[in-house]
Enzyme design. Structure first.
Site, PDB file in Angstrom:
ATOM      1  N   GLU A 162       0.827  -1.208   0.000  1.00 41.91           N
ATOM      2  CA  GLU A 162       0.000   0.000   0.000  1.00 41.91           C
ATOM      3  C   GLU A 162       0.868   1.268   0.000  1.00 41.91           C
ATOM      4  O   GLU A 162       0.499   2.272  -0.607  1.00 41.91           O
ATOM      5  CB  GLU A 162      -0.931  -0.011   1.216  1.00 41.91           C
ATOM      6  CG  GLU A 162      -2.025  -1.049   1.175  1.00 41.91           C
ATOM      7  CD  GLU A 162      -1.536  -2.467   1.491  1.00 41.91           C
ATOM      8  OE1 GLU A 162      -2.247  -3.429   1.166  1.00 41.91           O
ATOM      9  OE2 GLU A 162      -0.427  -2.610   2.062  1.00 41.91           O
ATOM     10  N   MET A 204      12.935  -6.580   0.793  1.00 44.27           N
ATOM     11  CA  MET A 204      11.651  -5.884   0.732  1.00 44.27           C
ATOM     12  C   MET A 204      11.816  -4.614  -0.099  1.00 44.27           C
ATOM     13  O   MET A 204      12.873  -3.990  -0.118  1.00 44.27           O
ATOM     14  CB  MET A 204      11.176  -5.523   2.146  1.00 44.27           C
ATOM     15  CG  MET A 204      10.987  -6.725   3.062  1.00 44.27           C
ATOM     16  SD  MET A 204       9.694  -7.853   2.497  1.00 44.27           S
ATOM     17  CE  MET A 204       8.237  -6.835   2.668  1.00 44.27           C
ATOM     18  N   GLY A 205      10.724  -4.221  -0.781  1.00 43.96           N
ATOM     19  CA  GLY A 205      10.726  -2.977  -1.530  1.00 43.96           C
ATOM     20  C   GLY A 205      11.462  -3.040  -2.852  1.00 43.96           C
ATOM     21  O   GLY A 205      11.717  -2.000  -3.466  1.00 43.96           O
ATOM     22  N   GLU A 206      11.808  -4.253  -3.320  1.00 43.60           N
ATOM     23  CA  GLU A 206      12.545  -4.384  -4.580  1.00 43.60           C
ATOM     24  C   GLU A 206      11.761  -5.151  -5.641  1.00 43.60           C
ATOM     25  O   GLU A 206      12.335  -5.610  -6.615  1.00 43.60           O
ATOM     26  CB  GLU A 206      13.892  -5.070  -4.352  1.00 43.60           C
ATOM     27  CG  GLU A 206      14.885  -4.238  -3.556  1.00 43.60           C
ATOM     28  CD  GLU A 206      16.288  -4.830  -3.579  1.00 43.60           C
ATOM     29  OE1 GLU A 206      17.242  -4.064  -3.793  1.00 43.60           O
ATOM     30  OE2 GLU A 206      16.428  -6.065  -3.390  1.00 43.60           O
ATOM     31  N   ASN A 240      -1.323  -8.226  -7.075  1.00 50.81           N
ATOM     32  CA  ASN A 240      -1.431  -7.171  -8.078  1.00 50.81           C
ATOM     33  C   ASN A 240      -0.647  -7.499  -9.357  1.00 50.81           C
ATOM     34  O   ASN A 240       0.581  -7.589  -9.321  1.00 50.81           O
ATOM     35  CB  ASN A 240      -0.902  -5.881  -7.440  1.00 50.81           C
ATOM     36  CG  ASN A 240      -0.880  -4.723  -8.392  1.00 50.81           C
ATOM     37  OD1 ASN A 240      -1.560  -4.732  -9.407  1.00 50.81           O
ATOM     38  ND2 ASN A 240      -0.089  -3.724  -8.070  1.00 50.81           N
ATOM     39  N   PRO A 241      -1.328  -7.620 -10.512  1.00 50.75           N
ATOM     40  CA  PRO A 241      -0.616  -7.887 -11.764  1.00 50.75           C
ATOM     41  C   PRO A 241      -0.173  -6.622 -12.504  1.00 50.75           C
ATOM     42  O   PRO A 241       0.411  -6.708 -13.581  1.00 50.75           O
ATOM     43  CB  PRO A 241      -1.656  -8.644 -12.594  1.00 50.75           C
ATOM     44  CG  PRO A 241      -2.951  -8.030 -12.161  1.00 50.75           C
ATOM     45  CD  PRO A 241      -2.792  -7.669 -10.698  1.00 50.75           C
ATOM     46  N   PRO A 247       9.028 -14.889  -1.860  1.00 54.64           N
ATOM     47  CA  PRO A 247       7.877 -15.123  -0.977  1.00 54.64           C
ATOM     48  C   PRO A 247       7.191 -13.817  -0.596  1.00 54.64           C
ATOM     49  O   PRO A 247       7.816 -12.758  -0.503  1.00 54.64           O
ATOM     50  CB  PRO A 247       8.503 -15.781   0.263  1.00 54.64           C
ATOM     51  CG  PRO A 247       9.835 -16.295  -0.197  1.00 54.64           C
ATOM     52  CD  PRO A 247      10.287 -15.337  -1.252  1.00 54.64           C
TER      53      PRO A 247
END
Length: 408
Positions: free
Chosen positions: A54, A298-300, A324-325, A256
């Site tokens: 988000e 994370m965040g990559e 989300n695609p 994951p």
């Protein structure tokens, strides 16, 4: 509300255990804030994002808001420490707090320390005590990028005596798609508009293109199993084994969904392959040494998608509802999904209809699709380009949202 509060009371030991786990694992986690002990904060706009996804989704909205209102003071709340890290990285100008757990006393205590008149909730984080206390304190509440699957809708309908008052609390629901809007209206929401998904307005960060992980991987076929859940990792690993019999230098990036599973999935991959790398230990220029790389960062996610020729979007081979695609579509990647995509049903169906995505009903279909695309680069390009055109055509939701939220 009494039933909700009683259920929350029963869950208190589990919630406290989760807070304790966050505290032990993340040195920067502030458990007192989760209990409502906020330092005083004053903001023009409060934006709540559950976690990393988000925070990334709201980026184009906040960028445009800052352009229109340069002096705007932002408060951004998250539930998770990984979400907090992403806030610090994406919005260094904003104040951050951990959202209090939805006990009435915690929410009330936190809001007493807040001076703000407008709350945006990204997607559908409808915490009853939070909404009730926010409205009592005079906040305007808008639900942005609001989505509600058919499954969740039916659950809410079963408890309509609780859910209908809840859905009347927000001032508006700015819905992801028409089908979501219809569900919110059926549950009693006051004002519902279909503005589209702000996730389409996500721009590809210059860092992603500049780092260009794909270029570092040479001509080998690379695919990603993104945001996987338990039960999907084995399927991806088996599919990769089948692919390697046809394309001996193919690479799987297995990412994951939840960071607490990184170690488990790495150990699982080692049972299938000898050559397994970790993003945290091996840079992309070393990935030619591996059959599988576990994306333990994370965040990559956009970096991982950029590095791939094809993206399987997880949560869709099990009854999780899919993720989300749009991100792989924006990068022009072939998209594969499983049979369960009710979280993003409209978008997924439209992608499939315009031949920008393929639905794989089981493991065999996933293997067949991988082998087909790996042996046909021109097909990869055509399907990926169709997905990209679809994503670009659907941009503009942020502008529509900004015209509706009446920000002052």
């Amino acid at each position: 509300m009494w039933l909700y509060r009683f259920t929350l009371l029963l869950l208190t030991p589990t919630i406290l255990l989760k807070i304790r786990r966050f505290q032990k694992k993340y040195s920067h986690y502030r458990p007192k804030e989760a209990l409502g002990f906020w330092p005083s904060v004053s903001a023009d706009l409060w934006v709540h994002c559950a976690s990393v996804g988000e925070v990334l989704a709201v980026r184009p909205l906040i960028v445009q808001l800052r352009e229109k209102h340069p002096t705007c003071r932002f408060l951004i709340t998250t539930m998770t420490p990984t979400g907090a890290e992403q806030v610090e990285k994406s919005f260094p100008f904003a104040e951050h707090r951990y959202l209090p757990m939805d006990w009435r006393f915690s929410v009330k205590r936190a809001l007493k320390r807040l001076t703000c008149k407008h709350l945006l909730i990204i997607e559908t984080e409808l915490w009853p005590n939070l909404l009730f206390q926010a409205k009592q304190q005079g906040l305007r509440v808008d639900i942005v990028n609001a989505r509600l699957s058919e499954r969740s809708f039916l659950r809410y309908q079963q408890f309509s005596h609780v859910s209908r008052p809840l859905f009347k609390l927000p001032d508006s629901f700015l819905a992801h798609a028409k089908s979501d809007a219809e569900r919110f209206e059926a549950l009693g929401a006051k004002k519902v508009l279909t503005t589209g998904s702000i996730k389409f307005d996500l721009s590809v960060s210059p860092d992603v293109l500049q780092d260009n992980w794909r270029e570092q991987l040479g001509s080998r076929f690379v695919w990603i199993a993104a945001s996987t859940h338990q039960g999907e990792d084995e399927i991806a690993l088996n599919a990769h084994k089948a692919l390697l019999q046809k394309e001996s230098d193919a690479l799987l990036l297995l990412v994951p969904r939840h960071p607490e599973r990184f170690d488990t999935v790495y150990a699982l991959a080692k049972q299938y392959f000898e050559k397994v790398g970790l993003r945290s230990q091996d840079s992309p220029d070393q990935w030619s040494n591996f059959d599988v790389v576990i994306g333990d960062s994370m965040g990559e996610m956009m970096h991982y998608y950029q590095a791939s020729d094809l993206a399987f979007v997880g949560g869709s081979l099990i009854k999780r509802g899919g993720h989300n695609p749009i991100e792989p579509a924006l990068l022009g990647k072939v998209i594969l999904v499983g049979p369960y995509t009710f979280n993003f049903l409209d978008i997924t169906e439209q992608l499939i209809q315009i031949k920008g995505a393929i639905r794989c009903l089981d493991e065999i279909a996933l293997e067949d699709a991988l082998i087909s695309f790996a042996s046909n680069p021109s097909l990869c390009y055509r399907v990926g380009r169709a997905a990209q055109r679809f994503a670009e055509k659907n941009q503009g939701a942020v502008t529509r949202v900004l015209s509706e939220i009446d920000f002052r």
